[in-house]
Write a protein that holds these residues in place. Structure first.
Motif, mmCIF file in Angstrom:
data_model
loop_
_atom_site.group_PDB
_atom_site.id
_atom_site.type_symbol
_atom_site.label_atom_id
_atom_site.label_comp_id
_atom_site.label_asym_id
_atom_site.label_seq_id
_atom_site.Cartn_x
_atom_site.Cartn_y
_atom_site.Cartn_z
ATOM 1 N N ASP A 1 2.764 8.503 9.938
ATOM 2 C CA ASP A 1 2.823 9.016 11.304
ATOM 3 C C ASP A 1 1.591 8.568 12.089
ATOM 4 O OD1 ASP A 1 4.221 10.933 13.233
ATOM 5 O OD2 ASP A 1 2.201 11.768 13.190
ATOM 6 N N GLY A 2 0.416 8.581 11.442
ATOM 7 C CA GLY A 2 -0.800 8.111 12.104
ATOM 8 C C GLY A 2 -0.728 6.630 12.438
ATOM 9 N N LEU A 3 -0.186 5.837 11.525
ATOM 10 C CA LEU A 3 -0.010 4.406 11.776
ATOM 11 C C LEU A 3 0.964 4.184 12.931
ATOM 12 C CD1 LEU A 3 -0.300 1.384 11.013
ATOM 13 C CD2 LEU A 3 1.517 1.756 9.316
ATOM 14 N N SER A 4 2.065 4.920 12.929
ATOM 15 C CA SER A 4 3.060 4.784 13.996
ATOM 16 C C SER A 4 2.466 5.167 15.344
ATOM 17 C CB SER A 4 4.279 5.653 13.693
ATOM 18 O OG SER A 4 4.886 5.292 12.465
ATOM 19 N N ALA A 5 1.632 6.202 15.353
ATOM 20 C CA ALA A 5 0.990 6.630 16.601
ATOM 21 C C ALA A 5 0.046 5.545 17.109
ATOM 22 C CB ALA A 5 0.229 7.936 16.384
ATOM 23 N N PHE A 6 -0.656 4.886 16.194
ATOM 24 C CA PHE A 6 -1.564 3.809 16.600
ATOM 25 C C PHE A 6 -0.782 2.650 17.209
ATOM 26 C CE2 PHE A 6 -3.667 -0.220 15.818
ATOM 27 C CZ PHE A 6 -4.939 0.003 16.325
ATOM 28 N N ILE A 7 0.332 2.278 16.591
ATOM 29 C CA ILE A 7 1.148 1.188 17.123
ATOM 30 C C ILE A 7 1.700 1.559 18.493
ATOM 31 C CG2 ILE A 7 3.253 -0.153 16.781
ATOM 32 C CD1 ILE A 7 2.712 0.020 13.758
ATOM 33 N N GLU A 8 2.183 2.791 18.614
ATOM 34 C CA GLU A 8 2.693 3.244 19.912
ATOM 35 C C GLU A 8 1.605 3.161 20.976
ATOM 36 O OE1 GLU A 8 4.972 7.143 21.745
ATOM 37 O OE2 GLU A 8 3.464 7.415 20.183
ATOM 38 N N ALA A 9 0.387 3.578 20.617
ATOM 39 C CA ALA A 9 -0.712 3.579 21.576
ATOM 40 C C ALA A 9 -1.196 2.178 21.907
ATOM 41 C CB ALA A 9 -1.875 4.412 21.034
ATOM 42 N N SER A 10 -0.833 1.194 21.080
ATOM 43 C CA SER A 10 -1.232 -0.193 21.348
ATOM 44 C C SER A 10 -0.381 -0.835 22.427
ATOM 45 C CB SER A 10 -1.142 -1.022 20.061
ATOM 46 O OG SER A 10 -2.090 -0.594 19.105
ATOM 47 N N HIS A 11 0.779 -0.245 22.738
ATOM 48 C CA HIS A 11 1.616 -0.729 23.832
ATOM 49 C C HIS A 11 0.995 -0.342 25.170
ATOM 50 C CE1 HIS A 11 5.371 -2.030 21.751
ATOM 51 N NE2 HIS A 11 4.936 -1.214 20.817
ATOM 52 N N ALA A 12 1.113 -1.229 26.142
ATOM 53 C CA ALA A 12 0.726 -0.918 27.517
ATOM 54 C C ALA A 12 2.006 -0.546 28.269
ATOM 55 C CB ALA A 12 0.040 -2.116 28.172
ATOM 56 N N PRO A 13 2.270 0.726 28.493
ATOM 57 C CA PRO A 13 3.555 1.137 29.063
ATOM 58 C C PRO A 13 3.638 0.899 30.566
ATOM 59 C CG PRO A 13 2.147 3.045 28.743
ATOM 60 C CD PRO A 13 1.396 1.864 28.181
ATOM 61 N N ASP A 14 4.863 0.954 31.075
ATOM 62 C CA ASP A 14 5.063 0.867 32.517
ATOM 63 C C ASP A 14 4.845 2.243 33.137
ATOM 64 O OD1 ASP A 14 7.338 2.361 31.953
ATOM 65 O OD2 ASP A 14 8.721 0.675 32.172
ATOM 66 N N ALA B 1 -6.055 4.030 10.930
ATOM 67 C CA ALA B 1 -5.284 5.134 11.507
ATOM 68 C C ALA B 1 -4.348 5.751 10.474
ATOM 69 C CB ALA B 1 -4.490 4.644 12.713
ATOM 70 N N ALA B 2 -4.011 4.978 9.430
ATOM 71 C CA ALA B 2 -3.193 5.486 8.334
ATOM 72 C C ALA B 2 -4.040 6.114 7.235
ATOM 73 C CB ALA B 2 -2.346 4.353 7.751
ATOM 74 N N GLY B 3 -5.333 6.307 7.511
ATOM 75 C CA GLY B 3 -6.192 6.984 6.562
ATOM 76 C C GLY B 3 -6.833 6.105 5.519
ATOM 77 N N LEU B 4 -6.691 4.776 5.649
ATOM 78 C CA LEU B 4 -7.270 3.870 4.659
ATOM 79 C C LEU B 4 -8.702 3.516 5.055
ATOM 80 C CD1 LEU B 4 -4.110 1.671 4.203
ATOM 81 C CD2 LEU B 4 -5.056 3.268 2.541
ATOM 82 N N PRO B 5 -9.616 3.388 4.086
ATOM 83 C CA PRO B 5 -11.045 3.246 4.387
ATOM 84 C C PRO B 5 -11.451 1.816 4.716
ATOM 85 C CG PRO B 5 -10.738 3.344 2.020
ATOM 86 C CD PRO B 5 -9.371 3.529 2.628
ATOM 87 N N LEU B 6 -10.936 1.298 5.820
ATOM 88 C CA LEU B 6 -11.317 -0.042 6.245
ATOM 89 C C LEU B 6 -12.421 0.012 7.280
ATOM 90 C CD1 LEU B 6 -8.480 -0.632 4.900
ATOM 91 C CD2 LEU B 6 -8.442 -2.628 6.379
ATOM 92 N N ARG B 7 -13.109 -1.111 7.451
ATOM 93 C CA ARG B 7 -14.210 -1.221 8.396
ATOM 94 C C ARG B 7 -13.860 -2.286 9.444
ATOM 95 N NH1 ARG B 7 -19.353 -1.204 4.180
ATOM 96 N NH2 ARG B 7 -18.844 0.791 3.169
ATOM 97 N N LEU C 1 0.838 -1.192 0.000
ATOM 98 C CA LEU C 1 0.000 0.000 0.000
ATOM 99 C C LEU C 1 0.873 1.242 0.000
ATOM 100 C CD1 LEU C 1 -2.468 -1.134 2.805
ATOM 101 C CD2 LEU C 1 -2.975 -1.087 0.363
ATOM 102 N N GLY C 2 0.495 2.232 -0.780
ATOM 103 C CA GLY C 2 1.193 3.503 -0.769
ATOM 104 C C GLY C 2 0.438 4.507 0.075
ATOM 105 N N ILE C 3 1.119 5.093 1.059
ATOM 106 C CA ILE C 3 0.481 6.081 1.934
ATOM 107 C C ILE C 3 1.393 7.301 2.042
ATOM 108 C CG2 ILE C 3 -0.783 4.335 3.245
ATOM 109 C CD1 ILE C 3 1.263 4.664 5.504
ATOM 110 N N SER C 4 0.854 8.374 2.560
ATOM 111 C CA SER C 4 1.633 9.599 2.732
ATOM 112 C C SER C 4 2.467 9.531 4.005
ATOM 113 C CB SER C 4 0.691 10.805 2.796
ATOM 114 O OG SER C 4 -0.075 10.759 4.001
ATOM 115 N N ALA C 5 3.392 10.478 4.149
ATOM 116 C CA ALA C 5 4.198 10.550 5.365
ATOM 117 C C ALA C 5 3.310 10.838 6.582
ATOM 118 C CB ALA C 5 5.265 11.628 5.217
ATOM 119 N N ASP C 6 2.302 11.666 6.415
ATOM 120 C CA ASP C 6 1.390 11.944 7.524
ATOM 121 C C ASP C 6 0.612 10.688 7.920
ATOM 122 O OD1 ASP C 6 2.157 14.568 7.697
ATOM 123 O OD2 ASP C 6 0.462 15.346 6.535
ATOM 124 N N ALA C 7 0.235 9.884 6.905
ATOM 125 C CA ALA C 7 -0.485 8.645 7.191
ATOM 126 C C ALA C 7 0.411 7.660 7.932
ATOM 127 C CB ALA C 7 -0.998 8.028 5.896
#
Length: 224
Positions: free
Chosen positions: A138-151, A192-198, A130-136
């Motif tokens: 960043d959105g994907l990376s933010a989602f992955i980061e938020a999926s971690h349960a931090p200490d 989160a990367a802006g792709l239209p999934l359900r 899939l081709g996405i933008s740099a902003d997208a």
């Protein structure tokens, strides 16, 4: 992504899909990104049961997802989410699958670094680029980061080594259950990367890839 073992979506979830009549769920097609529109390449990989997302490690914003540095400079990073007990088990049993579907005791993220080309790494696996933008991205990376349960210090928590070098399981947020699977997580990551999934219509790998294929380019990986 191990090819020989099914993921956490087994007969109970397939039965639920049949009961809910989701076998013909509509894919959110949207507009296929062009090469000029999508400056960053990401990959969705599926072994028929489990799905994950692959990104180039050097393209992940380090401020957004600093744990990428623990991968030792690997070229690519694969990330997948799932039930803790079933994902970490050497062998997936019916008992583990049922407990994951109905009484999960926690979830994990598998973060796996590798250097070989994606078609070689996932030989025999269904892969869509899939081709996405740099902003997208960043959105994907933010989602992955938020999926971690931090200490308590806000750092990701390693739980166990994975099945290869530069593979690590981390404690994750979210509860795996029959209506919230590894494939639902992948769908939310792509959204989160802006792709239209359900995500609500994405319990199985089949339903995820049905939505993803029209948005990108299928990668030929050769026989297993």
């Amino acid at each position: 992504m191990p090819r020989a073992r099914p993921s956490l979506v087994l007969l109970p979830i397939l039965l639920a899909v049949a009961v809910l009549g989701l076998s013909a769920c509509a894919a959110g097609r949207g507009n296929r990104p062009t090469e000029s529109e999508g400056g960053e390449a990401i990959y969705v990989v599926s072994n028929g049961w489990h799905t994950g997302v692959v990104v180039e490690g050097g393209r992940i914003p380090s401020a957004r997802w600093p744990q990428r540095d623990a991968l030792g400079g690997r070229r690519y990073v694969e990330v997948g989410w799932g039930d803790r007990d079933a994902y970490l088990a050497d062998r997936l049993t019916t008992r583990l699958a049922l407990r994951a579907a109905f009484a999960s005791r926690g979830s994990v993220l598998l973060v796996a670094g590798f250097d070989e080309p994606v078609p070689e790494r996932f030989r025999g696996i269904d892969v869509v680029e899939l081709g996405i933008s740099a902003d997208a991205l960043d959105g994907l990376s933010a989602f992955i980061e938020a999926s971690h349960a931090p200490d308590d210090a806000g750092e990701p928590v390693p739980l166990a080594p994975g099945w290869g070098p530069s593979w690590t399981f981390y404690v994750a947020r979210g509860r795996f259950h029959i209506l919230n699977t590894c494939n639902s997580w992948t769908a939310r990551a792509l959204r989160a990367a802006g792709l239209p999934l359900r995500p609500a219509l994405t319990l199985t790998a089949y339903h995820l890839m049905q939505q993803v294929r029209p948005l990108g380019r299928r990668v030929l990986t050769g026989p297993a």
